[in-house]
Write a protein that holds these residues in place. Structure first.
Motif, PDB file in Angstrom:
ATOM      1  N   THR A   1      -0.982  10.163  -2.937  1.00 34.05           N
ATOM      2  CA  THR A   1      -1.390   8.863  -3.461  1.00 34.05           C
ATOM      3  C   THR A   1      -0.372   8.342  -4.464  1.00 34.05           C
ATOM      4  O   THR A   1      -0.022   7.151  -4.458  1.00 34.05           O
ATOM      5  CB  THR A   1      -2.773   8.968  -4.122  1.00 34.05           C
ATOM      6  N   GLY A   2       0.118   9.216  -5.328  1.00 33.78           N
ATOM      7  CA  GLY A   2       1.120   8.811  -6.291  1.00 33.78           C
ATOM      8  C   GLY A   2       2.374   8.290  -5.619  1.00 33.78           C
ATOM      9  O   GLY A   2       2.927   7.248  -6.028  1.00 33.78           O
ATOM     10  N   GLU A   3       2.837   8.983  -4.586  1.00 40.10           N
ATOM     11  CA  GLU A   3       4.040   8.551  -3.879  1.00 40.10           C
ATOM     12  C   GLU A   3       3.807   7.209  -3.193  1.00 40.10           C
ATOM     13  O   GLU A   3       4.685   6.330  -3.202  1.00 40.10           O
ATOM     14  CB  GLU A   3       4.449   9.612  -2.856  1.00 40.10           C
ATOM     15  N   GLN A   4       2.646   7.010  -2.617  1.00 37.60           N
ATOM     16  CA  GLN A   4       2.340   5.753  -1.937  1.00 37.60           C
ATOM     17  C   GLN A   4       2.317   4.588  -2.922  1.00 37.60           C
ATOM     18  O   GLN A   4       2.830   3.503  -2.623  1.00 37.60           O
ATOM     19  CB  GLN A   4       0.994   5.865  -1.216  1.00 37.60           C
ATOM     20  N   ARG A   5       1.756   4.792  -4.087  1.00 39.43           N
ATOM     21  CA  ARG A   5       1.694   3.717  -5.069  1.00 39.43           C
ATOM     22  C   ARG A   5       3.077   3.411  -5.647  1.00 39.43           C
ATOM     23  O   ARG A   5       3.387   2.254  -5.939  1.00 39.43           O
ATOM     24  CB  ARG A   5       0.697   4.062  -6.173  1.00 39.43           C
ATOM     25  N   ARG A   6       3.908   4.429  -5.818  1.00 36.24           N
ATOM     26  CA  ARG A   6       5.273   4.164  -6.273  1.00 36.24           C
ATOM     27  C   ARG A   6       6.012   3.326  -5.244  1.00 36.24           C
ATOM     28  O   ARG A   6       6.713   2.356  -5.598  1.00 36.24           O
ATOM     29  CB  ARG A   6       6.024   5.475  -6.526  1.00 36.24           C
ATOM     30  N   ARG A   7       5.839   3.661  -3.998  1.00 32.67           N
ATOM     31  CA  ARG A   7       6.501   2.897  -2.935  1.00 32.67           C
ATOM     32  C   ARG A   7       5.982   1.458  -2.895  1.00 32.67           C
ATOM     33  O   ARG A   7       6.747   0.512  -2.703  1.00 32.67           O
ATOM     34  CB  ARG A   7       6.286   3.603  -1.600  1.00 32.67           C
ATOM     35  N   ALA A   8       4.682   1.297  -3.096  1.00 28.71           N
ATOM     36  CA  ALA A   8       4.091  -0.049  -3.077  1.00 28.71           C
ATOM     37  C   ALA A   8       4.587  -0.881  -4.263  1.00 28.71           C
ATOM     38  O   ALA A   8       4.861  -2.076  -4.117  1.00 28.71           O
ATOM     39  CB  ALA A   8       2.568   0.053  -3.096  1.00 28.71           C
ATOM     40  N   ALA A   9       4.699  -0.273  -5.430  1.00 26.60           N
ATOM     41  CA  ALA A   9       5.202  -1.005  -6.594  1.00 26.60           C
ATOM     42  C   ALA A   9       6.653  -1.414  -6.389  1.00 26.60           C
ATOM     43  O   ALA A   9       7.049  -2.531  -6.732  1.00 26.60           O
ATOM     44  CB  ALA A   9       5.061  -0.152  -7.852  1.00 26.60           C
ATOM     45  N   ARG A  10       7.451  -0.510  -5.830  1.00 19.36           N
ATOM     46  CA  ARG A  10       8.861  -0.845  -5.579  1.00 19.36           C
ATOM     47  C   ARG A  10       8.990  -2.002  -4.594  1.00 19.36           C
ATOM     48  O   ARG A  10       9.946  -2.772  -4.665  1.00 19.36           O
ATOM     49  CB  ARG A  10       9.597   0.377  -5.022  1.00 19.36           C
ATOM     50  N   GLY A  11       8.049  -2.106  -3.681  1.00 20.12           N
ATOM     51  CA  GLY A  11       8.114  -3.158  -2.674  1.00 20.12           C
ATOM     52  C   GLY A  11       7.470  -4.456  -3.110  1.00 20.12           C
ATOM     53  O   GLY A  11       7.474  -5.428  -2.346  1.00 20.12           O
TER      54      GLY A  11
END
Length: 544
Positions: A110-120
């Motif tokens: 979940t943490g990795e997914q949210r980091r990716r979403a914030a970057r995008g």
């Protein structure tokens, strides 16, 4: 005498007998209201559509710091390199960065997914790396394959900071007392967040503002940065703590000199009020929140009230009987921001360091510090040696929500609404596509599409969303009126479920239970989510 006479040293509960002697009537608004109001000056902000900017609405007037263009440094040096989280630039180069945001994250999927979403989404804005910087906060105690993956991610994106603190769930591993030792706690990143404050004060001392946002929050940088730029000299002597009308300023030497402070002590967030129990032995919490209120007056009113029936399940003793300090302002956890001088004090205060050290000490399981990180921060600020100016952006901070009348609701305020271009912080973005949806609507005057909102925000096709839940709002349901910034009754129900409060029972209410339900409904109307969260499941269900 006064507030100082009953304000204990940091980490200690209020002396109940001393408090009673100072205010025998228990009418705390009359005893302390004016002094607390002066102690914590609050300036409230609203969005003004005609100017498309955030402007002061009420409170002591503060100067418009104006001056140079926000983007002047970048325009003068178009070939300047973007700053990164992994290599802090020189203090001179840091001075062009207005805002550094720490985003507590985790090594989980979940943490990795949210980091990716914030970057995008919000981290794509042109100011990131120049006027603003967002850094994900991870624990340097991570090991094994998880750390290998994080180091590779760090090398690719240069937006991770590893702080010397454990993930809370690694340190606090026993069930909570307030769940009758049935469930683990919330595991909020209390220790890691404080470690970031220390790191930022040491490594990023040239940045004017340092803040934190949850990893499910998206900030509206095009709206937020101009606001910070205009108030960057406000704080300390820039506002008169006792002033309530526009045009009143002072220059008290104990809070700085002159109407424009070179090193302002300011705190920006969605400001709520609550009392705070440093050592809540009754619930096994280090730093328990009680006496919540949307305003100081409401919090003072709740400070002396108990909820429920003494001796019955779900009874909550009044704050003043539990050793709570008097109500204080705090910024809700979705996101809040410190001026550099204030953050430096937080990071270097021996008293605050002692609080955190004790929270990690021998009693870390018996008195658990894993919730109310936002109120803990507000509690620390109540000990600041200079007067702190609180800039309240509450009406512009909200949870994301979809509704068939979303086009109306997003322009009408409220805690739960779709994002709009006047949202400053949008919280509760649990699915990665929700970040893209929120960011797009914060940047452009896009029309609201309910089906699109359901799919991207809730992560499921529109037809699978329960229509009743989408239609209801706190205002329409009549449960709590405007249950506002920081949470509502249905969130309290989720928290009660997640924390496992009480035993699951069923059946109709008895006469005694009916009385407790009425008391619980009074708690709901007062907006005290903490009391609701501890209520037994049967009574909570009946009240709902």
């Amino acid at each position: 005498g006064g507030v100082d006479g009953v304000h204990p040293p940091i980490g200690f509960n209020t002396d109940v007998e001393q408090l009673q002697a100072a205010c025998p009537s228990r009418r705390y608004g009359r005893c302390f209201g004016d002094e607390i109001r002066e102690r914590y000056p609050v300036v409230q902000y609203r969005y003004v559509s005609s100017s498309r900017s955030v402007e002061q609405h009420s409170g002591p007037r503060i100067p418009d710091c104006g001056g140079t263009d926000l983007y002047a440094r970048r325009k003068a040096a178009p070939s300047a390199q973007r700053a990164t989280c992994t290599s802090p630039p020189s203090k001179f180069e840091q001075s062009r960065i207005l805002l550094l945001l720490g985003v507590p994250s985790s090594p989980s999927t979940t943490g990795e997914q949210r980091r990716r979403a914030a970057r995008g989404s919000w981290m794509q804005h042109e100011t990131v790396g120049f006027e603003a910087l967002g850094c994900f906060l991870l624990s340097s105690h991570t090991n094994g394959s998880a750390m290998v993956a994080l180091r590779a991610e760090e090398a690719e994106h240069n937006d991770l900071i590893f702080v010397d603190a454990p993930e809370t769930s690694w340190l606090i591993t026993t069930p909570t007392k307030y769940s009758q030792y049935r469930k683990l706690g919330r595991g909020m990143p209390t220790f890691k967040q404080y470690a970031f404050f220390v790191h930022a004060a040491r490594a990023w001392s040239g940045v004017k503002y340092i803040g934190k946002v949850d990893d499910d929050t998206a900030p509206n940088l095009p709206l937020l940065l101009p606001l910070l730029h205009r108030v960057r000299c406000a704080g300390g002597a820039a506002a008169s703590a006792g002033a309530t009308d526009a045009g009143q300023l002072d220059g008290r030497s104990d809070v700085g000199a002159g109407p424009k402070a070179k090193q302002p002590w300011a705190f920006i967030g969605a400001i709520n009020w609550a009392a705070f129990v440093p050592r809540a032995e009754d619930f096994g919490i280090r730093g328990d929140r009680c006496g919540f209120g949307w305003s100081l007056q409401a919090s003072l009113s709740n400070y002396g009230k108990s909820f429920g029936t003494a001796g019955a399940p779900g009874f909550i003793e009044a704050c003043d009987k539990r050793g709570a300090v008097l109500p204080l302002p705090y910024g809700t956890g979705a996101g809040y921001i410190f001026s550099a001088a204030l953050l430096k004090w937080v990071a270097t205060s021996p008293a605050i360091a002692g609080w955190v050290r004790e929270a990690r000490g021998a009693d870390h399981e018996r008195l658990q510090w894993q919730k109310y990180e936002d109120t803990s921060t507000g509690y620390w600020l109540s000990y600041a040696p200079k007067k702190v100016l609180y800039l309240d952006i509450g009406p512009l901070v909200h949870d994301v929500s979809c509704a068939e009348d979303g086009a109306r609701r997003r322009d009408g305020g409220g805690t739960y609404r779709p994002p709009a271009n006047h949202s400053l912080l949008v919280h509760n973005l649990k699915h990665p596509p929700a970040f893209e949806f929120a960011w797009a609507h914060m940047q452009r005057g896009m029309p609201y599409n309910h089906s699109e909102c359901q799919v991207q925000v809730h992560g499921a096709p529109a037809q699978l969303q329960p229509r009743g839940r989408q239609r209801r709002s706190p205002q329409q349901s009549g449960r709590m009126g405007r249950v506002a910034r920081g949470g509502g009754l249905h969130r309290a129900a989720r928290r009660a479920r997640d924390d496992g409060v009480g035993a699951a029972r069923s059946g109709e209410p008895t006469n005694g239970e009916a009385g407790r339900v009425q008391a619980l409904l009074a708690v709901a109307r007062a907006g005290d989510r903490d009391a609701l969260a501890r209520a037994p499941n049967k009574e909570l269900k009946l009240a709902l």
